[in-house]
Design a protein around this motif. Structure first.
Motif, PDB file in Angstrom:
ATOM      1  N   ALA A   1      11.927  72.623  31.220  1.00 33.28           N
ATOM      2  CA  ALA A   1      11.438  71.579  32.127  1.00 33.28           C
ATOM      3  C   ALA A   1       9.925  71.709  32.212  1.00 33.28           C
ATOM      4  CB  ALA A   1      12.066  71.712  33.510  1.00 33.28           C
ATOM      5  N   ARG A   2       9.265  70.582  32.445  1.00 32.62           N
ATOM      6  CA  ARG A   2       7.798  70.630  32.450  1.00 32.62           C
ATOM      7  C   ARG A   2       7.216  69.484  33.273  1.00 32.62           C
ATOM      8  NH1 ARG A   2       3.404  72.852  30.116  1.00 32.62           N
ATOM      9  NH2 ARG A   2       1.766  71.517  29.244  1.00 32.62           N
ATOM     10  N   ALA A   3       6.247  69.826  34.107  1.00 32.50           N
ATOM     11  CA  ALA A   3       5.439  68.838  34.810  1.00 32.50           C
ATOM     12  C   ALA A   3       4.035  68.959  34.228  1.00 32.50           C
ATOM     13  CB  ALA A   3       5.431  69.121  36.309  1.00 32.50           C
ATOM     14  N   PRO A   4       3.636  68.056  33.350  1.00 32.05           N
ATOM     15  CA  PRO A   4       2.397  68.221  32.581  1.00 32.05           C
ATOM     16  C   PRO A   4       1.130  68.101  33.422  1.00 32.05           C
ATOM     17  CG  PRO A   4       3.336  66.072  32.176  1.00 32.05           C
ATOM     18  CD  PRO A   4       4.338  66.822  33.004  1.00 32.05           C
ATOM     19  N   SER A   5       0.047  68.622  32.865  1.00 28.78           N
ATOM     20  CA  SER A   5      -1.261  68.553  33.494  1.00 28.78           C
ATOM     21  C   SER A   5      -1.862  67.170  33.297  1.00 28.78           C
ATOM     22  CB  SER A   5      -2.178  69.612  32.878  1.00 28.78           C
ATOM     23  OG  SER A   5      -3.523  69.380  33.241  1.00 28.78           O
ATOM     24  N   ARG A   6      -2.761  66.798  34.200  1.00 28.29           N
ATOM     25  CA  ARG A   6      -3.496  65.547  34.014  1.00 28.29           C
ATOM     26  C   ARG A   6      -4.575  65.713  32.955  1.00 28.29           C
ATOM     27  NH1 ARG A   6      -3.118  65.319  39.856  1.00 28.29           N
ATOM     28  NH2 ARG A   6      -5.226  66.174  40.048  1.00 28.29           N
ATOM     29  N   ARG A   7      -4.922  66.987  32.680  1.00 25.71           N
ATOM     30  CA  ARG A   7      -5.922  67.253  31.647  1.00 25.71           C
ATOM     31  C   ARG A   7      -5.213  67.480  30.307  1.00 25.71           C
ATOM     32  NH1 ARG A   7      -8.577  71.496  31.544  1.00 25.71           N
ATOM     33  NH2 ARG A   7      -7.100  72.837  32.630  1.00 25.71           N
ATOM     34  N   VAL A   8      -5.946  67.290  29.239  1.00 23.50           N
ATOM     35  CA  VAL A   8      -5.409  67.511  27.899  1.00 23.50           C
ATOM     36  C   VAL A   8      -5.712  68.943  27.483  1.00 23.50           C
ATOM     37  CG1 VAL A   8      -5.478  66.838  25.487  1.00 23.50           C
ATOM     38  CG2 VAL A   8      -5.701  65.096  27.277  1.00 23.50           C
ATOM     39  N   LEU A   9      -4.651  69.735  27.242  1.00 24.77           N
ATOM     40  CA  LEU A   9      -4.827  71.100  26.777  1.00 24.77           C
ATOM     41  C   LEU A   9      -4.635  71.161  25.267  1.00 24.77           C
ATOM     42  CD1 LEU A   9      -2.866  73.059  29.537  1.00 24.77           C
ATOM     43  CD2 LEU A   9      -5.330  72.840  29.311  1.00 24.77           C
ATOM     44  N   SER A  10      -5.232  72.167  24.644  1.00 25.15           N
ATOM     45  CA  SER A  10      -5.125  72.282  23.191  1.00 25.15           C
ATOM     46  C   SER A  10      -3.728  72.670  22.761  1.00 25.15           C
ATOM     47  CB  SER A  10      -6.134  73.311  22.674  1.00 25.15           C
ATOM     48  OG  SER A  10      -5.959  74.550  23.336  1.00 25.15           O
ATOM     49  N   VAL A  11      -2.974  73.352  23.659  1.00 28.57           N
ATOM     50  CA  VAL A  11      -1.596  73.719  23.347  1.00 28.57           C
ATOM     51  C   VAL A  11      -0.687  72.564  23.730  1.00 28.57           C
ATOM     52  CG1 VAL A  11       0.288  75.317  23.827  1.00 28.57           C
ATOM     53  CG2 VAL A  11      -2.060  76.168  23.722  1.00 28.57           C
ATOM     54  N   HIS A  12      -0.065  71.931  22.745  1.00 27.20           N
ATOM     55  CA  HIS A  12       0.830  70.805  23.015  1.00 27.20           C
ATOM     56  C   HIS A  12       2.248  71.332  23.234  1.00 27.20           C
ATOM     57  CE1 HIS A  12       2.575  66.837  22.984  1.00 27.20           C
ATOM     58  NE2 HIS A  12       3.410  67.213  22.038  1.00 27.20           N
ATOM     59  N   LEU A  13       2.758  71.137  24.440  1.00 33.09           N
ATOM     60  CA  LEU A  13       4.067  71.669  24.788  1.00 33.09           C
ATOM     61  C   LEU A  13       4.923  70.578  25.406  1.00 33.09           C
ATOM     62  CD1 LEU A  13       2.870  74.993  26.430  1.00 33.09           C
ATOM     63  CD2 LEU A  13       3.991  74.776  24.213  1.00 33.09           C
ATOM     64  N   GLU A  14       6.210  70.666  25.152  1.00 35.91           N
ATOM     65  CA  GLU A  14       7.171  69.752  25.744  1.00 35.91           C
ATOM     66  C   GLU A  14       8.503  70.476  25.835  1.00 35.91           C
ATOM     67  OE1 GLU A  14       8.163  67.547  21.489  1.00 35.91           O
ATOM     68  OE2 GLU A  14       6.947  66.530  23.001  1.00 35.91           O
ATOM     69  N   VAL A  15       9.487  69.854  26.482  1.00 40.48           N
ATOM     70  CA  VAL A  15      10.814  70.458  26.585  1.00 40.48           C
ATOM     71  C   VAL A  15      11.362  70.727  25.185  1.00 40.48           C
ATOM     72  CG1 VAL A  15      13.197  70.074  27.322  1.00 40.48           C
ATOM     73  CG2 VAL A  15      11.311  69.428  28.825  1.00 40.48           C
ATOM     74  N   GLY A  16      11.821  71.947  24.963  1.00 40.02           N
ATOM     75  CA  GLY A  16      12.306  72.344  23.651  1.00 40.02           C
ATOM     76  C   GLY A  16      11.308  73.169  22.865  1.00 40.02           C
ATOM     77  N   SER A  17      10.036  73.147  23.278  1.00 39.45           N
ATOM     78  CA  SER A  17       9.028  73.943  22.591  1.00 39.45           C
ATOM     79  C   SER A  17       9.334  75.434  22.745  1.00 39.45           C
ATOM     80  CB  SER A  17       7.625  73.656  23.147  1.00 39.45           C
ATOM     81  OG  SER A  17       7.229  72.341  22.873  1.00 39.45           O
ATOM     82  N   ARG A  18       8.981  76.197  21.711  1.00 44.62           N
ATOM     83  CA  ARG A  18       9.222  77.638  21.738  1.00 44.62           C
ATOM     84  C   ARG A  18       7.911  78.381  21.523  1.00 44.62           C
ATOM     85  NH1 ARG A  18      14.679  78.804  18.260  1.00 44.62           N
ATOM     86  NH2 ARG A  18      13.916  80.935  18.551  1.00 44.62           N
TER      87      ARG A  18
END
Length: 270
Positions: free
Chosen positions: A119-136
């Motif tokens: 589960a993830r509540a993303p940041s309003r800023r763009v981070l260099s690490v792209h993560l989403e549900v299922g990412s390892r």
């Protein structure tokens, strides 16, 4: 795939059987005895016995030389914890943290030597690490991973660390197994983990455990930002209490909302 070395107290036959099911599940169009034996690294006779046993149980079916999974194999795996609705119902406390801070808040569980984002509540800023549900990500270099690892029984933790590669992802990454084990002992004692630029430079994160109603560590909850915005002391003083409050809310939801489990199972059966 191969089999892990196990102690005499474990059931090798069961391990072989689960390895066979895992291989067949990855081959939905069918596999042969020879292919199964080679992948699982067992004899053809052992592979044949296990495949035919699973056919007798209607977990697999045989078509000539091919063995294929049946819907019953999927039913065996039905557990609310593997479904998206289960974790999605726990997201509101995470969203509150993200909205209050403007930074990402995530939850993950342990899968072997990795963490898997559930589960993830993303940041309003763009981070260099792209993560989403299922990412390892590698557990040893992440705050959530260290929280989850620190709650393993000592025997399992030591074995896992000894089998894990420790590449230096950045100049700050821990690469000494003994130091890592000592760090994990500190995490267990403190109840939280801070990882400062070990996964990626200019990325800092902190995590706390999420407990099931039984008291077991179900997952880990994490907050990530940059060291400039949130140095370690600020994380300890302001974010750890916030994450602990969110973790408690999640546990309360699990304890009171019995509909999560039944809804999750219905979803996976659709």
């Amino acid at each position: 795939m191969g089999l892990h070395v196990v102690s005499p107290e474990r059931s090798v036959t069961l391990i072989k059987g689960l390895s066979v099911l895992g291989f067949v599940a990855s081959r939905p169009f069918g596999c042969t005895i020879a292919e199964t034996a080679k992948d699982v690294e067992i004899s053809r006779a052992a592979a044949r016995r296990l495949l035919l046993t699973f056919c007798d149980m209607d977990i697999l079916r045989q078509d000539q030389k091919w063995f294929l999974p049946t819907p019953k194999l999927a039913e065996l795996a039905i557990s609310p914890i593997v479904t998206e609705p289960f974790w999605e119902a726990l997201r509101p406390p995470m969203k509150h943290v993200s909205e209050k801070t403007g930074e990402a808040c995530s939850m993950s569980t342990l899968y072997g030597q990795d963490i898997v984002y559930v589960a993830r509540a993303p940041s309003r800023r763009v981070l260099s690490v792209h993560l989403e549900v299922g990412s390892r990500l590698p557990a040893v270099h992440t705050s959530m991973g260290r929280v989850l690892l620190s709650n393993l029984v000592p025997e399992r933790l030591t074995a896992l660390i000894n089998q894990t590669e420790l590449p230096r992802r950045t100049r700050f990454s821990l690469s000494d197994r003994q130091v890592l084990l000592e760090t994990l002992c500190g995490v267990a004692s403190n109840g939280y983990a801070i990882v400062d630029q070990e996964l990626e430079e200019d990325l800092i994160s902190v995590a706390v455990p999420v407990f099931a109603p039984t008291g077991a560590t179900l997952a880990a909850l994490n907050f990530s930002s940059t060291p400039t915005r949130y140095p370690s002391k600020r994380l300890r003083d302001t974010i750890v209490p916030m994450l602990e409050a969110a973790s408690k809310q999640i546990t309360d939801v699990l304890r009171t909302n019995q509909d999560i489990n039944s809804h999750a199972i219905k979803e996976i059966k659709k």
